[in-house]
Design a protein around this motif. Structure first.
Motif, PDB file in Angstrom:
ATOM      1  N   ASP A  11      41.735  40.067  35.345  1.00 19.56           N
ATOM      2  CA  ASP A  11      42.796  40.939  34.827  1.00 19.56           C
ATOM      3  C   ASP A  11      42.180  42.024  33.959  1.00 19.56           C
ATOM      4  O   ASP A  11      41.360  41.729  33.077  1.00 19.56           O
ATOM      5  CB  ASP A  11      43.799  40.126  34.004  1.00 19.56           C
ATOM      6  N   TYR A  12      42.561  43.265  34.257  1.00 17.01           N
ATOM      7  CA  TYR A  12      42.110  44.408  33.455  1.00 17.01           C
ATOM      8  C   TYR A  12      43.267  44.846  32.562  1.00 17.01           C
ATOM      9  O   TYR A  12      44.388  45.083  33.041  1.00 17.01           O
ATOM     10  CB  TYR A  12      41.678  45.557  34.366  1.00 17.01           C
ATOM     11  N   VAL A  13      42.994  44.960  31.266  1.00 16.73           N
ATOM     12  CA  VAL A  13      44.023  45.357  30.308  1.00 16.73           C
ATOM     13  C   VAL A  13      43.498  46.544  29.514  1.00 16.73           C
ATOM     14  O   VAL A  13      42.491  46.447  28.816  1.00 16.73           O
ATOM     15  CB  VAL A  13      44.376  44.191  29.347  1.00 16.73           C
ATOM     16  N   GLY A  14      44.174  47.688  29.657  1.00 19.43           N
ATOM     17  CA  GLY A  14      43.732  48.892  28.953  1.00 19.43           C
ATOM     18  C   GLY A  14      44.714  50.013  29.181  1.00 19.43           C
ATOM     19  O   GLY A  14      45.921  49.844  29.017  1.00 19.43           O
ATOM     20  N   ARG A  15      44.191  51.182  29.618  1.00 16.22           N
ATOM     21  CA  ARG A  15      45.070  52.317  29.891  1.00 16.22           C
ATOM     22  C   ARG A  15      46.020  52.005  31.038  1.00 16.22           C
ATOM     23  O   ARG A  15      47.072  52.617  31.170  1.00 16.22           O
ATOM     24  CB  ARG A  15      44.231  53.551  30.219  1.00 16.22           C
ATOM     25  N   LEU A  16      45.627  51.057  31.876  1.00 17.86           N
ATOM     26  CA  LEU A  16      46.489  50.541  32.927  1.00 17.86           C
ATOM     27  C   LEU A  16      46.198  49.055  33.046  1.00 17.86           C
ATOM     28  O   LEU A  16      45.311  48.532  32.373  1.00 17.86           O
ATOM     29  CB  LEU A  16      46.235  51.271  34.252  1.00 17.86           C
ATOM     30  N   THR A  17      46.964  48.361  33.871  1.00 20.64           N
ATOM     31  CA  THR A  17      46.705  46.947  34.097  1.00 20.64           C
ATOM     32  C   THR A  17      46.439  46.727  35.579  1.00 20.64           C
ATOM     33  O   THR A  17      46.988  47.432  36.434  1.00 20.64           O
ATOM     34  CB  THR A  17      47.895  46.075  33.649  1.00 20.64           C
ATOM     35  N   ALA A  18      45.580  45.773  35.879  1.00 20.27           N
ATOM     36  CA  ALA A  18      45.259  45.433  37.266  1.00 20.27           C
ATOM     37  C   ALA A  18      45.003  43.941  37.333  1.00 20.27           C
ATOM     38  O   ALA A  18      44.467  43.343  36.383  1.00 20.27           O
ATOM     39  CB  ALA A  18      44.045  46.221  37.740  1.00 20.27           C
ATOM     40  N   HIS A  19      45.365  43.338  38.456  1.00 21.73           N
ATOM     41  CA  HIS A  19      45.259  41.885  38.600  1.00 21.73           C
ATOM     42  C   HIS A  19      44.630  41.544  39.941  1.00 21.73           C
ATOM     43  O   HIS A  19      45.043  42.061  40.986  1.00 21.73           O
ATOM     44  CB  HIS A  19      46.647  41.245  38.499  1.00 21.73           C
ATOM     45  N   LEU A  20      43.608  40.680  39.901  1.00 20.04           N
ATOM     46  CA  LEU A  20      43.027  40.100  41.103  1.00 20.04           C
ATOM     47  C   LEU A  20      43.304  38.597  41.067  1.00 20.04           C
ATOM     48  O   LEU A  20      42.849  37.909  40.147  1.00 20.04           O
ATOM     49  CB  LEU A  20      41.513  40.342  41.148  1.00 20.04           C
ATOM     50  N   PRO A  21      44.061  38.056  42.020  1.00 15.79           N
ATOM     51  CA  PRO A  21      44.363  36.629  42.009  1.00 15.79           C
ATOM     52  C   PRO A  21      43.111  35.794  42.266  1.00 15.79           C
ATOM     53  O   PRO A  21      42.068  36.314  42.687  1.00 15.79           O
ATOM     54  CB  PRO A  21      45.386  36.471  43.143  1.00 15.79           C
ATOM     55  N   MET A  22      43.216  34.518  42.001  1.00 10.74           N
ATOM     56  CA  MET A  22      42.079  33.615  42.147  1.00 10.74           C
ATOM     57  C   MET A  22      41.518  33.662  43.564  1.00 10.74           C
ATOM     58  O   MET A  22      42.247  33.508  44.545  1.00 10.74           O
ATOM     59  CB  MET A  22      42.519  32.186  41.799  1.00 10.74           C
ATOM     60  N   ALA A  23      40.217  33.919  43.667  1.00 13.12           N
ATOM     61  CA  ALA A  23      39.527  33.965  44.957  1.00 13.12           C
ATOM     62  C   ALA A  23      38.025  33.861  44.705  1.00 13.12           C
ATOM     63  O   ALA A  23      37.555  34.020  43.580  1.00 13.12           O
ATOM     64  CB  ALA A  23      39.861  35.239  45.720  1.00 13.12           C
ATOM     65  N   ARG A  24      37.286  33.636  45.757  1.00 16.42           N
ATOM     66  CA  ARG A  24      35.827  33.481  45.660  1.00 16.42           C
ATOM     67  C   ARG A  24      35.190  34.873  45.633  1.00 16.42           C
ATOM     68  O   ARG A  24      35.398  35.682  46.532  1.00 16.42           O
ATOM     69  CB  ARG A  24      35.339  32.689  46.870  1.00 16.42           C
ATOM     70  N   ARG A  25      34.390  35.149  44.579  1.00 15.66           N
ATOM     71  CA  ARG A  25      33.812  36.484  44.406  1.00 15.66           C
ATOM     72  C   ARG A  25      32.414  36.398  43.799  1.00 15.66           C
ATOM     73  O   ARG A  25      32.006  35.357  43.305  1.00 15.66           O
ATOM     74  CB  ARG A  25      34.709  37.337  43.506  1.00 15.66           C
ATOM     75  N   LEU A  26      31.736  37.527  43.821  1.00 16.75           N
ATOM     76  CA  LEU A  26      30.430  37.672  43.177  1.00 16.75           C
ATOM     77  C   LEU A  26      30.602  38.460  41.889  1.00 16.75           C
ATOM     78  O   LEU A  26      31.197  39.539  41.883  1.00 16.75           O
ATOM     79  CB  LEU A  26      29.458  38.414  44.102  1.00 16.75           C
ATOM     80  N   LEU A  27      30.069  37.925  40.786  1.00 18.37           N
ATOM     81  CA  LEU A  27      30.089  38.600  39.487  1.00 18.37           C
ATOM     82  C   LEU A  27      28.669  39.033  39.142  1.00 18.37           C
ATOM     83  O   LEU A  27      27.740  38.214  39.189  1.00 18.37           O
ATOM     84  CB  LEU A  27      30.633  37.675  38.400  1.00 18.37           C
ATOM     85  N   LEU A  28      28.507  40.305  38.777  1.00 20.19           N
ATOM     86  CA  LEU A  28      27.204  40.834  38.373  1.00 20.19           C
ATOM     87  C   LEU A  28      27.255  41.197  36.891  1.00 20.19           C
ATOM     88  O   LEU A  28      28.111  41.977  36.469  1.00 20.19           O
ATOM     89  CB  LEU A  28      26.846  42.086  39.170  1.00 20.19           C
ATOM     90  N   VAL A  29      26.349  40.623  36.131  1.00 17.96           N
ATOM     91  CA  VAL A  29      26.222  40.959  34.708  1.00 17.96           C
ATOM     92  C   VAL A  29      24.835  41.559  34.520  1.00 17.96           C
ATOM     93  O   VAL A  29      23.825  40.870  34.688  1.00 17.96           O
ATOM     94  CB  VAL A  29      26.395  39.716  33.815  1.00 17.96           C
ATOM     95  N   LYS A  30      24.774  42.855  34.195  1.00 18.75           N
ATOM     96  CA  LYS A  30      23.491  43.545  34.099  1.00 18.75           C
ATOM     97  C   LYS A  30      23.012  43.624  32.654  1.00 18.75           C
ATOM     98  O   LYS A  30      23.788  43.477  31.714  1.00 18.75           O
ATOM     99  CB  LYS A  30      23.603  44.947  34.702  1.00 18.75           C
ATOM    100  N   ASN A  31      21.724  43.907  32.504  1.00 14.54           N
ATOM    101  CA  ASN A  31      21.130  43.973  31.171  1.00 14.54           C
ATOM    102  C   ASN A  31      21.681  45.126  30.334  1.00 14.54           C
ATOM    103  O   ASN A  31      21.562  45.113  29.109  1.00 14.54           O
ATOM    104  CB  ASN A  31      19.607  44.095  31.277  1.00 14.54           C
TER     105      ASN A  31
END
Length: 227
Positions: A11-31
């Motif tokens: 869920d993105y909360v800010g100037r707008l809102t967006a929702h991605l329901p539960m699903a299998r995904r890849l998360l990238l966390v960079k340095n």
């Protein structure tokens, strides 16, 4: 870089809102602090992301929510990317080292060389400090001084698109932390700049400049001429 493959709700909360329901995904966390969420399509483009500077913290899972962890990624504007993790299939970290940067094609490299030689194309009183000024995330095409002595970072593209504006924005965020350079303004220079890229650049205080390749080479274009 940290790679996580997991069931997740985003869920993105800010100037707008967006929702991605539960699903299998890849998360990238960079340095650099950025976090992006990817599906197995869309080529390189993430489903959602948070650009640096931002900070990832793990927080308690809300009552009634089913998950194994809650990541909250917050940027300096207070916007949040809330990632509720379910089953985690893979979690690994990798040290990639310093990237040497993008090797530009012949036209882009030549544009950089020509603009460095004719730096006053940027405006009266401009001087070149150096080409390929290295930052922690890659080289800025040109570092210049304007007529008042202010630092100016110039990103050069053959075709100016949103990705190029984002790239210059990241450079400016880093360079403005350097007290020997700050304040650093930006110029996005290209032979053609798409309207969306121009709008984004101008919204971020970045000046756009259209480059005439033939004029920089000192030749006259023969386009639309019969003889």
């Amino acid at each position: 870089m940290r790679l996580v493959i997991a069931e997740c709700q985003v869920d993105y909360v800010g100037r707008l809102t967006a929702h991605l329901p539960m699903a299998r995904r890849l998360l990238l966390v960079k340095n650099d602090g950025s976090v992006s969420v990817h599906a197995d399509d869309r080529a390189y483009k993430p489903l959602n992301w948070m650009s640096p500077p931002c900070w990832l913290t793990e927080q308690p899972i809300p009552d009634g929510a089913a998950g194994t962890a809650l990541w909250v990624v917050t940027n300096k504007a207070g916007e949040e990317l809330r990632i509720l993790l379910g089953e985690v299939e893979h979690d690994s970290s990798h040290e990639l080292g310093i990237d040497p940067g993008l090797v530009k094609d012949g036209v882009e490299a030549h544009l950089q060389e020509l603009l460095a030689e004719h730096v006053q194309t940027l405006g009266p009183g401009y001087t070149l400090v150096r080409r390929e000024y290295m930052t922690a995330i890659g080289p800025v095409d040109l570092l210049c001084r304007d007529a008042t002595g202010g630092s100016v970072a110039v990103e050069i593209k053959r075709r100016g698109e949103i990705d190029g504006v984002e790239q210059l924005t990241r450079y400016l965020e880093l360079m403005n932390r350097d007290t020997t350079l700050a304040p650093v303004s930006g110029v996005f220079a290209a032979q053609l700049i798409k309207p969306q890229a121009r709008t984004l650049a101008e919204d971020r205080g970045i000046r756009c400049l259209i480059l005439d390749y033939d004029a920089l080479r000192g030749t006259e274009s023969t386009e639309f001429r019969l003889f």
